[in-house]
Design a protein around this motif. Structure first.
Motif, PDB file in Angstrom:
ATOM      1  N   MET A   1      -6.701  -0.817   6.887  1.00 41.41           N
ATOM      2  CA  MET A   1      -8.026  -1.420   6.773  1.00 41.41           C
ATOM      3  C   MET A   1      -7.989  -2.677   5.906  1.00 41.41           C
ATOM      4  O   MET A   1      -7.119  -2.843   5.049  1.00 41.41           O
TER       5      MET A   1
ATOM      6  N   PRO B   1      -6.512   3.921   5.464  1.00 44.34           N
ATOM      7  CA  PRO B   1      -6.242   3.169   4.228  1.00 44.34           C
ATOM      8  C   PRO B   1      -4.957   2.343   4.292  1.00 44.34           C
ATOM      9  O   PRO B   1      -4.766   1.432   3.491  1.00 44.34           O
TER      10      PRO B   1
ATOM     11  N   ARG C   1       0.813  -1.217   0.000  1.00 44.63           N
ATOM     12  CA  ARG C   1       0.000   0.000   0.000  1.00 44.63           C
ATOM     13  C   ARG C   1       0.846   1.266   0.000  1.00 44.63           C
ATOM     14  O   ARG C   1       1.891   1.328   0.647  1.00 44.63           O
TER      15      ARG C   1
ATOM     16  N   PRO D   1      -8.777  -2.579   1.242  1.00 41.81           N
ATOM     17  CA  PRO D   1      -8.933  -1.154   0.952  1.00 41.81           C
ATOM     18  C   PRO D   1      -9.289  -0.909  -0.500  1.00 41.81           C
ATOM     19  O   PRO D   1      -8.989  -1.719  -1.378  1.00 41.81           O
TER      20      PRO D   1
ATOM     21  N   ASN E   1      -3.793   5.257  -2.238  1.00 39.57           N
ATOM     22  CA  ASN E   1      -4.846   6.194  -1.859  1.00 39.57           C
ATOM     23  C   ASN E   1      -4.235   7.484  -1.333  1.00 39.57           C
ATOM     24  O   ASN E   1      -3.060   7.533  -0.961  1.00 39.57           O
TER      25      ASN E   1
ATOM     26  N   THR F   1      -2.196  -1.089  -3.596  1.00 35.57           N
ATOM     27  CA  THR F   1      -3.291  -0.113  -3.559  1.00 35.57           C
ATOM     28  C   THR F   1      -2.691   1.246  -3.224  1.00 35.57           C
ATOM     29  O   THR F   1      -1.759   1.358  -2.439  1.00 35.57           O
TER      30      THR F   1
END
Length: 283
Positions: free
Chosen positions: A266, A263, A149, A269, A233, A231
């Motif tokens: 979690m 984010p 992430r 996500p 964000n 991911t």
């Protein structure tokens, strides 16, 4: 929230104070990371931050500090090299939180035209380059855990509607590439220097455009890195009581930090989204 901490590494930039400090601390106490690495421009301040943070962390969590100056290409490479040495093979980074940034105070006498380049060089260009330097380590984590992430600490100041409809369309295009985005940011700087940025559809905020660019970069990486199980964000901490706001913000920095921690931790996500007040918001 994820449940396994074994071997998981989180890197937080600008982590020796304010929101970055609390992001690092909250990731450390979450129970899902084995190692938290603080990237700090001033290592002595980073070590001081570690001294206050470590007693608050579980005994199983390791915390380290490495020198990092966002916007300095050599520093970016040196950070990655030192990080690889610190972690040992196969080095990987599960979560990168890009928090380091600058903002000129309203009272700063530096002319607007002279604030443009340093703001863009750190908040946008430097952050993009550092992220690209770190991507191999994030991809390595994605390959093994299928859950890597990136969280970019942006701002509601980066709202899309500050631009003309034509520029909005370009920044929000689902086919926008990183070279095209960099060219748009370069054009803003040129227009500021020419005194034509307002007439050409830009806002009158260097900070706002730098964060708008970062949100656009978030969406590009989200598309491009999906196949690498990463991911990506962005988040807005809100107006917090920190040095950056001259301690005028009403929100405690530990509360603002939660918008990046969410984010980062979690379960399942989304990607390419913008978090504010602990919810996905419209850009």
């Amino acid at each position: 929230m994820m449940t396994t901490a074994a071997g998981r590494v989180a890197v937080v930039t600008g982590a020796n104070k304010g929101i970055g400090y609390f992001i690092a601390l909250q990731l450390g106490v979450s129970g899902i990371f084995e190692h938290i690495v603080l990237g700090c421009r001033d290592v002595s301040r980073g070590e001081a931050a570690l001294a206050t943070m470590k007693p608050l962390l579980p005994s199983t969590v390791k915390a380290s500090c490495l020198p990092l100056t966002i916007g300095d290409s050599q520093s970016h490479l040196s950070f990655r090299t030192k990080l690889e040495e610190l972690l040992g093979p196969p080095a990987k980074v599960d979560v990168l939180v890009n928090n380091g940034a600058i903002a000129f105070k309203n009272s700063d006498p530096t002319p607007f035209t002279e604030q443009t380049k340093p703001t863009l060089d750190i908040n946008f260009r430097g952050t993009v380059e550092f992220t690209e330097t770190m991507l191999p380590l994030l991809r390595q984590a994605g390959k093994h855990t299928r859950d890597s992430r990136i969280v970019n600490v942006a701002s509601q100041s980066g709202y899309l509607s500050q631009l003309s409809p034509e520029l909005q369309q370009q920044f929000a295009s689902p086919t926008l590439t990183m070279p095209e985005l960099k060219a748009l940011i370069d054009q803003f700087e040129k227009d500021v220097q020419a005194g034509t940025h307002i007439s050409k559809g830009w806002s009158n905020s260097n900070y706002g455009i730098s964060k708008l660019g970062l949100i656009a970069a978030t969406k590009i990486w989200a598309r491009e890195e999906a196949t690498n199980q990463i991911t990506v964000n962005a988040s807005c901490p809100g107006y917090c009581d920190t040095d950056m706001s001259s301690h005028k913000g009403p929100r405690p920095p530990e509360e603002g930090a939660k918008n990046a921690v969410l984010p980062a931790t979690m379960e399942n996500p989304p990607t390419g989204e913008f978090f504010s007040d602990l919810k996905v918001r419209q850009w």
